[in-house]
Design an enzyme around this catalytic site. Structure first.
Site, mmCIF file in Angstrom:
data_model
loop_
_atom_site.group_PDB
_atom_site.id
_atom_site.type_symbol
_atom_site.label_atom_id
_atom_site.label_comp_id
_atom_site.label_asym_id
_atom_site.label_seq_id
_atom_site.Cartn_x
_atom_site.Cartn_y
_atom_site.Cartn_z
ATOM 1 N N LEU A 17 0.830 -1.210 0.000
ATOM 2 C CA LEU A 17 0.000 0.000 0.000
ATOM 3 C C LEU A 17 0.864 1.259 0.000
ATOM 4 C CD1 LEU A 17 -2.662 -1.010 2.685
ATOM 5 C CD2 LEU A 17 -2.632 -1.495 0.227
ATOM 6 N N ARG A 24 1.072 13.820 7.175
ATOM 7 C CA ARG A 24 1.882 14.082 8.365
ATOM 8 C C ARG A 24 3.351 14.384 8.029
ATOM 9 N NH1 ARG A 24 -0.392 8.792 11.418
ATOM 10 N NH2 ARG A 24 -0.758 8.204 9.236
ATOM 11 N N GLY A 86 -8.592 5.308 2.842
ATOM 12 C CA GLY A 86 -8.175 4.405 3.902
ATOM 13 C C GLY A 86 -7.558 3.110 3.391
ATOM 14 N N THR A 87 -6.886 2.413 4.346
ATOM 15 C CA THR A 87 -6.155 1.189 3.976
ATOM 16 C C THR A 87 -7.113 0.089 3.487
ATOM 17 O OG1 THR A 87 -6.166 0.686 6.353
ATOM 18 C CG2 THR A 87 -4.122 1.531 5.434
ATOM 19 N N GLY A 147 -1.957 0.964 15.766
ATOM 20 C CA GLY A 147 -3.168 0.271 16.169
ATOM 21 C C GLY A 147 -2.800 -0.736 17.262
ATOM 22 N N ASN A 233 5.583 7.967 9.508
ATOM 23 C CA ASN A 233 4.422 8.824 9.283
ATOM 24 C C ASN A 233 4.820 10.293 9.215
ATOM 25 O OD1 ASN A 233 2.545 6.742 9.242
ATOM 26 N ND2 ASN A 233 2.303 6.772 11.467
ATOM 27 N N TYR A 371 42.253 23.009 -12.363
ATOM 28 C CA TYR A 371 40.969 22.583 -12.912
ATOM 29 C C TYR A 371 41.201 21.853 -14.232
ATOM 30 C CZ TYR A 371 36.505 22.459 -15.234
ATOM 31 O OH TYR A 371 35.398 22.007 -15.899
ATOM 32 N N ASN A 382 52.933 15.426 -15.777
ATOM 33 C CA ASN A 382 53.018 16.209 -14.550
ATOM 34 C C ASN A 382 52.346 17.556 -14.811
ATOM 35 O OD1 ASN A 382 54.158 16.437 -11.799
ATOM 36 N ND2 ASN A 382 55.065 18.240 -12.744
ATOM 37 N N ASN A 391 37.857 25.331 -20.704
ATOM 38 C CA ASN A 391 37.071 24.443 -21.577
ATOM 39 C C ASN A 391 35.815 25.108 -22.131
ATOM 40 O OD1 ASN A 391 36.005 24.507 -18.963
ATOM 41 N ND2 ASN A 391 35.056 22.501 -19.184
HETATM 42 C C1 UD1 Z 1 -1.796 1.694 9.983
HETATM 43 C C2 UD1 Z 1 -2.751 0.735 10.687
HETATM 44 C C3 UD1 Z 1 -2.339 0.606 12.159
HETATM 45 C C4 UD1 Z 1 -0.888 0.113 12.239
HETATM 46 C C5 UD1 Z 1 0.024 1.084 11.470
HETATM 47 C C6 UD1 Z 1 1.446 0.569 11.498
HETATM 48 C C7 UD1 Z 1 -4.912 1.020 9.539
HETATM 49 C C8 UD1 Z 1 -6.282 1.588 9.632
HETATM 50 N N1 UD1 Z 1 -4.095 1.247 10.593
HETATM 51 O O1 UD1 Z 1 -1.984 2.986 10.549
HETATM 52 O O2 UD1 Z 1 -3.174 -0.315 12.809
HETATM 53 O O3 UD1 Z 1 -0.474 0.022 13.567
HETATM 54 O O4 UD1 Z 1 -0.448 1.238 10.115
HETATM 55 O O5 UD1 Z 1 2.042 0.343 10.315
HETATM 56 O O6 UD1 Z 1 -4.599 0.363 8.583
HETATM 57 N N2 UD1 Z 1 -2.578 3.974 2.369
HETATM 58 C C9 UD1 Z 1 -3.184 3.830 1.142
HETATM 59 N N3 UD1 Z 1 -4.385 4.406 0.942
HETATM 60 C C10 UD1 Z 1 -5.046 5.063 1.915
HETATM 61 C C11 UD1 Z 1 -4.457 5.178 3.175
HETATM 62 C C12 UD1 Z 1 -3.203 4.609 3.381
HETATM 63 O O7 UD1 Z 1 -2.609 3.233 0.225
HETATM 64 O O8 UD1 Z 1 -6.170 5.540 1.644
HETATM 65 C C13 UD1 Z 1 -1.231 3.392 2.566
HETATM 66 C C14 UD1 Z 1 -0.198 4.430 2.982
HETATM 67 O O9 UD1 Z 1 0.458 4.963 1.848
HETATM 68 C C15 UD1 Z 1 0.735 3.639 3.887
HETATM 69 C C16 UD1 Z 1 -0.139 2.494 4.426
HETATM 70 O O10 UD1 Z 1 -1.295 2.464 3.623
HETATM 71 O O11 UD1 Z 1 1.812 3.082 3.178
HETATM 72 C C17 UD1 Z 1 -0.542 2.737 5.877
HETATM 73 O O12 UD1 Z 1 -1.218 3.963 5.983
HETATM 74 P P1 UD1 Z 1 -0.958 4.971 7.175
HETATM 75 O O13 UD1 Z 1 -1.771 6.168 6.947
HETATM 76 O O14 UD1 Z 1 0.489 5.135 7.386
HETATM 77 O O15 UD1 Z 1 -1.603 4.115 8.380
HETATM 78 P P2 UD1 Z 1 -1.342 4.330 9.917
HETATM 79 O O16 UD1 Z 1 -2.176 5.452 10.392
HETATM 80 O O17 UD1 Z 1 0.083 4.394 10.215
HETATM 81 CA CA CA Z 2 1.940 4.375 8.944
#
Ligand code: UD1
Ligand code: CA
Length: 455
Positions: A17, A24, A86-87, A147, A233, A371, A382, A391
């Site tokens: 991902l 941040r 979101g993830t 998390g 982050n 240079y 030398n 140049n």
């Molecule tokens: C996430 C986990 C958390 C874990 C932490 C540690 C979730 C909801 N939470 O939180 O439990 O402890 O990682 O690694 O998953 N990303 C996407 N699309 C999105 C959002 C994020 O591809 O819409 C990708 C980001 O680029 C990143 C990864 O997912 O590489 C994680 O996202 P991030 O926002 O860093 O999650 P955390 O808040 O750190």
């Molecule tokens: Ca993260």
């Protein structure tokens, strides 16, 4: 071979991902492209996946970083998550491509310290125990930002995100690392059941809730080294990850036979290779794909970028970029070798010598304040103090050739394009505007041939 080691071709896929907004970081550069030890964060993750027996890896990108990522890792297919929902949503976007694989690894793209061993161990535990979900966990001193795992009878029942943590859950110290092994078929239904949170995001971690309601036991794979869970982050975490990675690299390099006088002031990118019995003094930075041979002595205070260096080379405080250096060469202190410098064996470059896009032949000496740009300098030449190859005529760059055995007097200026024939000499302060035949002496401003073949 045990049964768990036998993978059919469609056993494993992985989704990395990398589509988050990375807000941040407060950066115009996408988060996963910030570098640790000279390599973008996401490439550390992809390189670890690449060393594991996974049949297909997919990267989830966003419209801003998709082109850059496809360029850096053209071999890895990308799917675009148009909005960072979101993830959970990010995994849904990629699901279709992995649907036919038995198991899927889901890994956050901001975990630069994850090792192939951890991914391998997680996969093995998952396959061996025929789990539906296995997730990597660790216990860390400061779980802020992670998390937290709620467990009952060794089974995870919920992952509580930092943003939704109650006071009572603050005490939970076992955290979700951000790598999961999941049975792919089950994943499809679980993703469809995810609901958005108050901020509009679908949390991948809610699959734990869904599994718990289905009475599916969820097991953890605990990391051997909690440092592998370090995520990036923000820029404080970026610096922390860099420090841990540097320690790992330094230790490996020292164990391989390099002396490091002050490891804490020595910075080495991940792809750097160093031969045995080389000594690195304090303040040495080695970056990119730099390669250093055996028995070299580097620094103190040297900055070497994407350069190949032979054996028994001595480099004092100097900057060297994109160059190739032979064996038994002595450089500096205070040299600047810029891109395209090729220095043959046994060359001696003294203080305040700048060289760019030039070849210097064997046994040649360039001692002080010089240079050399866009030039070919032969063997056994030398070059006196203060020599300049002029140049650039204001519009274009031109070449200077100094043939074998020549002697260039102090403060000579060689107005390119120009050639000094073999075994010729220039007097002190000569301004060479025309080619000098072999075995001649040229003096004056402008230079006139005084003796030898050009007389
Ligand atoms: C996430 C986990 C958390 C874990 C932490 C540690 C979730 C909801 N939470 O939180 O439990 O402890 O990682 O690694 O998953 N990303 C996407 N699309 C999105 C959002 C994020 O591809 O819409 C990708 C980001 O680029 C990143 C990864 O997912 O590489 C994680 O996202 P991030 O926002 O860093 O999650 P955390 O808040 O750190
Ligand atoms: Ca993260």
């Amino acid at each position: 071979m045990t049964e768990s080691n036998i993978h059919t071709t469609n056993d494993w896929a992985a989704i990395a991902l990398a589509a988050g907004s990375g807000s941040r970081m407060s950066s115009k550069l996408p988060k996963v492209l910030h570098q640790i030890a000279g390599i973008p964060i996401i490439c550390h993750v992809l390189d670890a996946l690449d060393q594991v027996d996974i049949n297909k890896v997919i990267l989830v990108t966003n419209p801003e970083n998709n082109n850059i990522l496809s360029e850096i890792k053209p071999e890895i297919p990308c799917v675009i998550q148009n909005t960072p929902l979101g993830t959970g949503n990010a995994v849904s976007v990629a699901y279709e491509i992995v649907g036919s694989f038995k198991n899927t690894i889901i890994i956050n793209g901001d975990l630069p310290l994850i090792t192939k061993e951890t991914i391998q161990n997680l996969m093995k535990q998952h396959s061996d125990s025929n789990n539906t979900i296995t997730l990597a966990s660790t216990i860390i001193d400061n779980p802020q930002g992670y998390g937290r795992l709620k467990k009952e009878n060794e089974t995870v029942t919920e992952i509580v995100e930092q943003s939704e943590l109650s006071e009572e859950n603050e005490k939970l110290s076992e955290v979700n690392v951000g790598i999961y092994a999941v049975k792919t078929e089950w994943l499809n239904d679980a993703l469809a059941s995810l609901k958005p949170h108050d901020n509009g995001e679908y949390f991948f971690t809610d699959i734990i809730d869904i599994a718990t309601r289905q009475k599916i036991a969820i097991h953890t794979y605990e990391l051997n080294d909690p440092n592998e869970a370090v995520q990036v982050n923000n820029r404080i975490e970026l610096a922390n990850a860099e420090q841990i990675m540097q320690n790992n690299i330094r230790e490996q390099i020292m164990l391989n036979g390099t002396t490091m006088v002050d490891p804490r002031s020595t910075f080495i990118d991940k792809n750097v290779v160093i031969g045995q019995d080389t000594i690195l003094e304090p303040g040495v930075h080695l970056s990119g794909n730099t390669e250093i041979g055996f028995g070299c002595h580097i620094g103190p205070n040297a900055n070497i970028v994407n350069t190949k260096i032979g054996d028994n080379v001595k480099i004092g405080a100097s900057t060297i970029e994109m160059s190739v250096i032979g064996n038994n060469v002595s450089i500096g202190p205070y040299c600047h070798l810029r891109e395209g410098s090729k220095i043959a064996d046994e060359v001696n470059l003294g203080n305040y010598v700048e060289i760019k896009h030039s070849t210097i032949g064997r046994h040649t000496k360039i001692g002080h304040f010089t240079y050399i740009g866009d030039s070919i300098v032969g063997e056994l030449v030398n070059i006196g103090a203060g020599t300049i190859t002029a140049n650039f005529d204001g519009k274009e760059k031109h070449q200077t050739v100094i043939e074998d055995g020549s002697f260039i007097g102090v403060n000579s200026v060689l107005i390119a394009p120009v050639r000094v024939g073999r075994k010729s000499k220039t007097g002190a302060g000569t301004i060479v505007t025309k080619d000098v035949p072999p075995e001649s002496l040229v003096v004056g401003a402008p230079g006139r041939i005084r003796s030898g073949k050009g007389e």
